[in-house]
Design a protein around this motif. Structure first.
Motif, PDB file in Angstrom:
ATOM      1  N   LEU A 257      -0.825  -4.437  -2.547  1.00 39.49           N
ATOM      2  CA  LEU A 257      -1.186  -5.820  -1.873  1.00 39.49           C
ATOM      3  C   LEU A 257      -1.453  -5.381  -0.088  1.00 39.49           C
ATOM      4  O   LEU A 257      -2.686  -6.151   0.449  1.00 39.49           O
ATOM      5  CB  LEU A 257      -0.593  -7.215  -1.793  1.00 39.49           C
ATOM      6  CG  LEU A 257      -0.958  -7.833  -0.527  1.00 39.49           C
ATOM      7  CD1 LEU A 257      -1.899  -8.679  -1.316  1.00 39.49           C
ATOM      8  CD2 LEU A 257       0.477  -9.439  -0.981  1.00 39.49           C
ATOM      9  N   THR A 258      -1.209  -4.309   0.449  1.00 36.43           N
ATOM     10  CA  THR A 258      -1.482  -4.208   1.748  1.00 36.43           C
ATOM     11  C   THR A 258      -2.766  -3.412   2.340  1.00 36.43           C
ATOM     12  O   THR A 258      -3.136  -3.653   3.181  1.00 36.43           O
ATOM     13  CB  THR A 258       0.145  -3.068   2.033  1.00 36.43           C
ATOM     14  OG1 THR A 258       1.071  -3.632   1.851  1.00 36.43           O
ATOM     15  CG2 THR A 258      -0.152  -2.755   3.578  1.00 36.43           C
ATOM     16  N   VAL A 259      -3.046  -2.417   0.416  1.00 34.63           N
ATOM     17  CA  VAL A 259      -4.574  -2.468   0.746  1.00 34.63           C
ATOM     18  C   VAL A 259      -5.430  -2.664   0.916  1.00 34.63           C
ATOM     19  O   VAL A 259      -5.710  -2.910   2.024  1.00 34.63           O
ATOM     20  CB  VAL A 259      -4.112  -1.219  -0.276  1.00 34.63           C
ATOM     21  CG1 VAL A 259      -5.720  -0.431  -0.013  1.00 34.63           C
ATOM     22  CG2 VAL A 259      -4.009   0.401  -0.327  1.00 34.63           C
ATOM     23  N   LEU A 260      -4.899  -4.019  -0.167  1.00 33.64           N
ATOM     24  CA  LEU A 260      -6.215  -4.959   0.318  1.00 33.64           C
ATOM     25  C   LEU A 260      -6.669  -5.453   0.872  1.00 33.64           C
ATOM     26  O   LEU A 260      -7.082  -5.637   1.954  1.00 33.64           O
ATOM     27  CB  LEU A 260      -5.861  -5.808  -1.127  1.00 33.64           C
ATOM     28  CG  LEU A 260      -5.939  -5.061  -2.139  1.00 33.64           C
ATOM     29  CD1 LEU A 260      -5.657  -6.246  -3.314  1.00 33.64           C
ATOM     30  CD2 LEU A 260      -7.567  -4.629  -2.747  1.00 33.64           C
ATOM     31  N   LEU A 261      -5.539  -6.110   2.275  1.00 34.23           N
ATOM     32  CA  LEU A 261      -5.243  -6.595   3.219  1.00 34.23           C
ATOM     33  C   LEU A 261      -5.639  -5.697   4.480  1.00 34.23           C
ATOM     34  O   LEU A 261      -6.473  -6.541   4.742  1.00 34.23           O
ATOM     35  CB  LEU A 261      -4.695  -6.916   3.662  1.00 34.23           C
ATOM     36  CG  LEU A 261      -3.719  -8.519   2.493  1.00 34.23           C
ATOM     37  CD1 LEU A 261      -1.800  -8.905   3.236  1.00 34.23           C
ATOM     38  CD2 LEU A 261      -4.006  -9.833   3.410  1.00 34.23           C
ATOM     39  N   GLY A 262      -5.334  -4.855   4.371  1.00 34.13           N
ATOM     40  CA  GLY A 262      -5.473  -4.013   5.276  1.00 34.13           C
ATOM     41  C   GLY A 262      -7.227  -3.063   5.421  1.00 34.13           C
ATOM     42  O   GLY A 262      -8.249  -3.683   6.169  1.00 34.13           O
ATOM     43  N   TRP A 263      -8.080  -3.298   4.532  1.00 33.29           N
ATOM     44  CA  TRP A 263      -9.528  -3.072   3.573  1.00 33.29           C
ATOM     45  C   TRP A 263     -10.384  -3.907   4.343  1.00 33.29           C
ATOM     46  O   TRP A 263     -11.014  -4.286   5.388  1.00 33.29           O
ATOM     47  CB  TRP A 263     -10.051  -3.118   2.482  1.00 33.29           C
ATOM     48  CG  TRP A 263     -10.865  -2.751   2.388  1.00 33.29           C
ATOM     49  CD1 TRP A 263     -11.612  -1.514   2.515  1.00 33.29           C
ATOM     50  CD2 TRP A 263     -12.040  -3.416   1.510  1.00 33.29           C
ATOM     51  NE1 TRP A 263     -13.218  -1.420   1.945  1.00 33.29           N
ATOM     52  CE2 TRP A 263     -13.241  -3.180   1.859  1.00 33.29           C
ATOM     53  CE3 TRP A 263     -11.644  -4.921   0.902  1.00 33.29           C
ATOM     54  CZ2 TRP A 263     -14.754  -3.456   1.859  1.00 33.29           C
ATOM     55  CZ3 TRP A 263     -13.603  -5.616   1.066  1.00 33.29           C
ATOM     56  CH2 TRP A 263     -13.927  -4.865   0.766  1.00 33.29           C
ATOM     57  N   PHE A 264      -9.145  -5.830   3.941  1.00 30.55           N
ATOM     58  CA  PHE A 264     -10.434  -6.477   3.698  1.00 30.55           C
ATOM     59  C   PHE A 264     -10.547  -6.972   5.849  1.00 30.55           C
ATOM     60  O   PHE A 264     -11.367  -7.158   6.124  1.00 30.55           O
ATOM     61  CB  PHE A 264      -9.853  -8.018   3.255  1.00 30.55           C
ATOM     62  CG  PHE A 264     -10.282  -9.185   3.683  1.00 30.55           C
ATOM     63  CD1 PHE A 264     -11.465  -9.527   2.900  1.00 30.55           C
ATOM     64  CD2 PHE A 264     -10.151 -10.069   4.431  1.00 30.55           C
ATOM     65  CE1 PHE A 264     -12.214 -11.007   3.248  1.00 30.55           C
ATOM     66  CE2 PHE A 264     -10.304 -11.334   5.076  1.00 30.55           C
ATOM     67  CZ  PHE A 264     -11.482 -11.588   4.385  1.00 30.55           C
ATOM     68  N   GLY A 298      -3.123   4.677   7.524  1.00 36.45           N
ATOM     69  CA  GLY A 298      -2.541   5.013   8.330  1.00 36.45           C
ATOM     70  C   GLY A 298      -1.750   4.111   8.133  1.00 36.45           C
ATOM     71  O   GLY A 298      -0.199   3.982   8.640  1.00 36.45           O
ATOM     72  N   MET A 299      -2.399   2.624   8.052  1.00 38.71           N
ATOM     73  CA  MET A 299      -1.410   1.160   8.165  1.00 38.71           C
ATOM     74  C   MET A 299      -0.292   1.269   6.828  1.00 38.71           C
ATOM     75  O   MET A 299       0.069   0.904   6.509  1.00 38.71           O
ATOM     76  CB  MET A 299      -2.477  -0.110   7.818  1.00 38.71           C
ATOM     77  CG  MET A 299      -3.162  -0.062   8.844  1.00 38.71           C
ATOM     78  SD  MET A 299      -4.547  -1.321   8.951  1.00 38.71           S
ATOM     79  CE  MET A 299      -5.856  -1.234  10.165  1.00 38.71           C
ATOM     80  N   VAL A 300      -1.366   1.987   5.500  1.00 41.98           N
ATOM     81  CA  VAL A 300      -0.558   1.472   4.347  1.00 41.98           C
ATOM     82  C   VAL A 300       0.717   3.360   4.311  1.00 41.98           C
ATOM     83  O   VAL A 300       1.997   2.981   4.235  1.00 41.98           O
ATOM     84  CB  VAL A 300      -1.321   2.547   2.860  1.00 41.98           C
ATOM     85  CG1 VAL A 300      -0.316   3.099   1.955  1.00 41.98           C
ATOM     86  CG2 VAL A 300      -2.247   1.472   2.680  1.00 41.98           C
TER      87      VAL A 300
END
Length: 426
Positions: A257-264, A298-300
């Motif tokens: 979920l973090t990956v999806l939110l970060g990309w979006f 980096g966020m992930v």
């Protein structure tokens, strides 16, 4: 007629759906207070729990870990990723003598450095260093320096340039104090945690960074590397058990979920990834490097450690609740687990946002000196990037609480009722 106790009358009027499960003191890896200790080994040993967790492991966890390991092997970078034109030979040495520079007495000092490594190991080399009062940390006799080497220089007097103070010894002392503190408090589990930390360092330096530089998709590398890091860290630190398996499942779900939110939100806020220090240099030597993907990666990676803490705590809390009341229903466990998670998340989210704000402090001070409007400041990429990092990481942490709590509750709910039903059928 004798009247019933007040507490009994209240209990009779309470609907079964509204029953709440009391949260035992001392829950969640020390986040509670009190002397009450619940033995959770009975939950791990429960046949009902084992069967449910095996379903989760077989259906979700095992395929994900297998896919991550296979992808890591496929993406593993072969050979080095160094750029020859960007490499600098290095050396170290101790300052044995310090005088003013003969020709530039007001500009620098001339240090005699006894070289401890490098091409002239054992020799003394003259090195120009910043003069006292013209550098934040002056060079003194006895200091150990890091030096750059001009390999094509024929004269030793022109071969070495001052780079910085060598901080290896104090850093090693700090690392040793940290390791001793961890082991003293957590003993064998602390030693296992240090082993997990070493695995994390190896994964970052030998897989994640080199694979990204080799041209692999940064998001894919971060997810694969993060999944492997979390699997090793959780199982090595907490052992292979039903509880740690549920915690890992929640971690992987929150990570996705973090990956999806970060990309979006990186796309939505038009972040390029070029603003961070060093990004332009990396892009210069690796033109195909995806800086936006690197930013999300980096966020992930930044959120991994906190996700680990949250999911382990939530799984442990639900395990203790079930150990205290084997008949607790799924709804009761989720409700009590979420009450525990709210307090934990409130403090953890604040910690994560402050960590990112602290990293951006020099930039914020620069904007404060300029007296720029707040709306202008937050819209600049350097600041917006840190805001997106902090909030996306926090959203991943928030999501980890209900995800892990629900998985744990499904695994341990109604243990005594299920067991009684199984015995009656037999």
């Amino acid at each position: 007629m004798a009247s019933r106790p007040v507490g009994r009358r209240r209990a009779d009027r309470r609907s079964p759906r509204r029953e709440r499960l009391d949260v035992p003191a001392g829950h969640g890896h020390g986040h509670g207070h009190g002397d009450h200790v619940v033995d959770t080994s009975v939950v791990d040993a429960d046949a009902i729990v084992a069967r449910r967790v095996r379903i989760v492991v077989a259906a979700i966890l095992a395929p994900l870990i297998t896919a991550a390991v296979i992808t890591m092997i496929v993406l593993w970078p072969g050979g080095g990723v160094k750029v020859a034109s960007y490499q600098t030979e290095t050396a170290r040495g101790e300052v044995t003598k310090l005088v003013a520079c003969p020709e530039k007495r007001d500009q620098c000092d001339l240090a005699t450095v006894q070289l401890s490594d490098g091409p002239d190991k054992g020799k003394a080399a003259p090195v120009q260093v910043p003069q006292a009062g013209k550098a934040p940390i002056p060079v003194k006799v006895g200091d150990t320096l890091m030096l750059g080497v001009q390999s094509d220089a024929t004269d030793i007097a022109d071969r070495y340039q001052y780079v910085d103070h060598d901080r290896t010894k104090p850093l090693l002392i700090l690392a040793a104090v940290f390791a001793l503190a961890v082991v003293a408090l957590s003993r064998w589990r602390g030693l296992a945690a240090l082993g997990a930390l070493a695995v994390t360092a190896v994964m970052l330096t030998q897989f994640i960074l080199p694979a990204i530089l080799k041209g692999s998709n940064p998001l894919l590398v971060a997810v694969v590397g993060g999944t492997v890091i979390m699997a090793v860290a959780l199982f090595l630190t907490h052992g292979i058990s039903a509880e740690s398996s549920i915690a890992l499942s929640g971690t992987v779900a929150a990570l996705g979920l973090t990956v999806l939110l970060g990309w979006f939100f990186t796309k939505l806020t038009l972040l390029t990834g070029i603003a961070p220090e060093g990004a332009s240099a990396a892009k210069q030597f690796f033109p195909n490097l995806d800086l936006t993907g690197l930013l999300v990666a980096g966020m992930v990676i930044g959120a991994l450690g906190v996700l680990d803490d949250v999911t382990v705590t939530q799984a442990a809390a639900v395990w203790e609740l079930s150990a205290a009341n084997p008949a607790a229903s799924r709804a009761q466990l989720i409700g009590a687990g979420l009450r525990i998670g709210r307090t934990h998340v409130a403090s953890v989210v604040n910690t994560l946002v402050l960590a990112y704000a602290g990293a951006a402090m020099p930039v914020l001070i620069t904007f404060a000196i300029q007296g720029l409007p707040g709306q202008y400041v937050v819209s600049t990429e350097l600041v917006a990037m840190e805001i997106v990092r902090g909030l996306v990481g926090s959203l991943g942490i928030i999501a980890a609480v209900p995800l892990t709590t629900a998985l744990a509750a499904m695994a341990v709910a109604d243990r005594s009722r299920d067991l009684a039903g199984t015995e009656n059928n037999n």
